[in-house]
Design an enzyme around this catalytic site. Structure first.
Site, PDB file in Angstrom:
ATOM      1  N   SER A 107      -1.212  -6.655  -5.003  1.00 27.27           N
ATOM      2  CA  SER A 107      -0.070  -6.327  -5.841  1.00 27.27           C
ATOM      3  C   SER A 107       0.759  -5.263  -5.140  1.00 27.27           C
ATOM      4  O   SER A 107       0.409  -4.798  -4.056  1.00 27.27           O
ATOM      5  CB  SER A 107      -0.530  -5.825  -7.205  1.00 27.27           C
ATOM      6  OG  SER A 107      -0.975  -4.489  -7.067  1.00 27.27           O
ATOM      7  N   LYS A 108       1.829  -4.883  -5.790  1.00 32.82           N
ATOM      8  CA  LYS A 108       2.740  -3.861  -5.248  1.00 32.82           C
ATOM      9  C   LYS A 108       2.008  -2.613  -4.765  1.00 32.82           C
ATOM     10  O   LYS A 108       2.438  -1.979  -3.803  1.00 32.82           O
ATOM     11  CB  LYS A 108       3.746  -3.446  -6.329  1.00 32.82           C
ATOM     12  CG  LYS A 108       4.904  -4.411  -6.477  1.00 32.82           C
ATOM     13  CD  LYS A 108       6.087  -3.945  -5.636  1.00 32.82           C
ATOM     14  CE  LYS A 108       7.150  -5.016  -5.449  1.00 32.82           C
ATOM     15  NZ  LYS A 108       6.931  -5.835  -4.256  1.00 32.82           N
ATOM     16  N   ARG A 109       0.904  -2.288  -5.475  1.00 34.64           N
ATOM     17  CA  ARG A 109       0.165  -1.089  -5.098  1.00 34.64           C
ATOM     18  C   ARG A 109      -0.279  -1.139  -3.638  1.00 34.64           C
ATOM     19  O   ARG A 109      -0.515  -0.126  -3.007  1.00 34.64           O
ATOM     20  CB  ARG A 109      -1.091  -0.934  -5.969  1.00 34.64           C
ATOM     21  CG  ARG A 109      -0.822  -0.488  -7.380  1.00 34.64           C
ATOM     22  CD  ARG A 109      -2.114  -0.437  -8.148  1.00 34.64           C
ATOM     23  NE  ARG A 109      -2.760  -1.742  -8.232  1.00 34.64           N
ATOM     24  CZ  ARG A 109      -3.905  -2.069  -7.669  1.00 34.64           C
ATOM     25  NH1 ARG A 109      -4.586  -1.187  -6.990  1.00 34.64           N
ATOM     26  NH2 ARG A 109      -4.401  -3.290  -7.803  1.00 34.64           N
ATOM     27  N   GLY A 168       1.420  -2.114  -1.154  1.00 39.02           N
ATOM     28  CA  GLY A 168       2.543  -2.067  -0.213  1.00 39.02           C
ATOM     29  C   GLY A 168       3.360  -3.349  -0.286  1.00 39.02           C
ATOM     30  O   GLY A 168       3.368  -4.014  -1.322  1.00 39.02           O
TER      31      GLY A 168
END
Ligand code: GLU
Length: 470
Positions: free
Chosen positions: A240-242, A244
């Site tokens: 996910s976005k976490r 990067g």
């Protein structure tokens, strides 16, 4: 297996195309190309709240960048509403679907009751055989799920996965407002598009029995399914976005080559012996679903970077140059400052030291500037008053080199070094700062030749005037 292969990739335009989606698309695409089958793009855009045209365009742009072409599509589900309505009508006529006039509150009550009894919360089927419903009452359409038996997903990767029919709901196929529902549309589309293989993320495995029930209800045989593992971050959580960058276009931004990105993503879950670096043609030639592995795929940014570097080193120079030129233009630089031959030379000189196209462009920028942008530290360190003499003599020697070749420049330098009693480094570095502005470049003789005599002399003159400033 002589049935024609027809596969589809079915993104929802509720977000950017991300790595996981791209990988699913690639498996479908390579399978189609390997088998001589048909690759179809279908955008699932029925979520009115979350679908946007901007995401639709961005998804197509991502495929454009990856160089994936589709034999059919993009189809859009919003343009196929009549077909879903037709399928619903056929199911209603066949009795495999029925009108349900229960209100949301009533349905909620049924679920709660089932829960209280320790059963699977689901619709209790009370409208299945009602002939007394008021025709003016709002209704939705539900699929009549068999009460007994089981629905088996024969997955090419996961093996057979069995679902008990009494655990499956009489799912809504058309809502009260007339909108067809997700699993219904997917199955109707896959039937209409004569999809032979559904390759998708295993987050859809639980949808599969519902879709198979729609196939059955419409008297069609389901396609073959291959549910692939999700991509996880290094913490083994779903990417996910976490973690990067995840969207495909972000990787374009960062300077990844489409071929390298594809190579990396395909290798993440597919193998062919222990080969790591593949051209697109090699993947097409060797791709097979059997070589997909089941275990979770963990995204490793370092390996992606390494794969990119390998492709930069081994890729065809003309293709790399085209990508480099795009980046130079984005930096307001004019690639035509140098001849094509010199530009190809720049690529050859820099490709061994760049991990991304962005680094390649960083290394190439000084070639394409009108003048030199000096790095202050480099100037202080290397353009000192005492190098004015040797630099001026190097300038004269360079001016005399004809034809202007690395060997010629080298000979000229050697004469100056001998006369000055200097070591190459002592002279090369001031010359390098003079023509590049900094301290990093390919070999100085090659660099001078690629830049061209005239420009090199201009830049050295500029440096000399800088040193000689009072
Ligand atoms: N639209 C679905 C998604 O984006 C894919 C559906 C499918 O492949 O069946 O996850």
């Amino acid at each position: 297996m002589n049935e024609a292969v027809r596969v589809r990739f079915a993104p929802s335009n509720t977000g950017h195309l991300h790595m996981g989606g791209a990988r699913t698309a690639l498996f479908n695409w390579f399978f189609a190309r390997h088998t001589g089958g048909t690759a179809i793009l279908r955008v699932e855009d029925t979520d009115q709240e979350r679908s946007t045209e901007a995401y639709y365009d961005a998804i197509l742009e991502a495929f454009d960048w990856l160089g994936l072409d589709w034999d059919e599509g993009p189809y859009r589900q919003t343009e196929r509403m009549e077909m879903y309505a037709g399928a619903a009508r056929r199911m209603l006529e066949a009795g495999t679907a029925y009108r349900c006039t229960c209100t949301p509150d009533e349905v909620e009550e049924m679920r709660q009751k089932a829960r209280a009894e320790g059963k699977t919360p689901k619709y209790d089927g009370r409208c299945r055989d009602r002939y007394d419903a008021d025709p003016t009452e709002p209704f939705c359409l539900r699929l009549r799920t068999p009460d007994e038996g089981e629905t088996v997903v024969n997955d090419l990767l996961a093996g057979s996965v069995t679902f008990q029919n009494d655990q499956l709901d009489d799912m809504v196929i058309v809502r009260t407002n007339g909108a067809p529902t997700y699993n219904f549309c997917v199955a109707v589309d896959d039937i209409d598009m004569r999809i032979s293989h559904v390759i998708r993320g295993n987050d859809h495995l639980s949808n599969t029995p519902k879709q198979i029930l729609v196939y059955n209800a419409l008297g069609e045989a389901p396609p073959r399914f291959a549910h692939i593992s999700m991509i996880l971050g290094s913490d083994k959580k779903r990417l996910s976005k976490r973690h990067g960058a995840t969207s495909v276009l972000e990787f374009r931004e960062q300077g990844y080559l489409p071929d390298a990105f594809i190579n990396y993503l395909v290798r993440l879950g597919w193998s062919f012996g222990d080969q790591e670096i593949f051209t697109r043609e090699e993947i097409i030639r060797n791709f097979s679903i059997d070589n997909l592995n089941l275990s979770a795929a963990v995204f490793n940014p370092k390996k992606l970077l390494w794969t990119n570097q390998e492709h930069i080193m081994s890729g065809e120079a003309g293709g790399l140059l085209a990508l480099l030129e795009e980046r130079l233009r984005a930096r307001d630089l004019d690639p035509d400052m140098l001849t094509r031959e010199a530009r190809l030379g720049v690529v050859e000189e820099l490709r061994t030291r760049a991990k991304t196209l962005e680094e390649l462009a960083d290394g190439a920028t000084f070639f394409f500037r009108q003048g030199v942008e000096f790095d202050e530290k480099a100037v202080k360190k290397f353009l000192k008053p005492e190098v004015a003499g040797p630099l001026a003599r190097a300038r004269e020697a360079i001016a005399g080199v004809e034809p202007f070749s690395p060997e010629g420049v080298k000979t000229a330098f050697e004469r100056v070094l001998e006369a000055e009693g200097m070591k190459l480094g002592k002279l090369a570095q001031p010359v390098r700062v003079a023509i590049t502005g900094g301290t990093v470049s390919p070999g100085i003789f090659e660099t001078l030749c690629l830049l061209g005599k005239e420009r090199s002399l201009e830049r050295i003159d500029k440096a000399l005037s800088l040193i000689n400033q009072p």
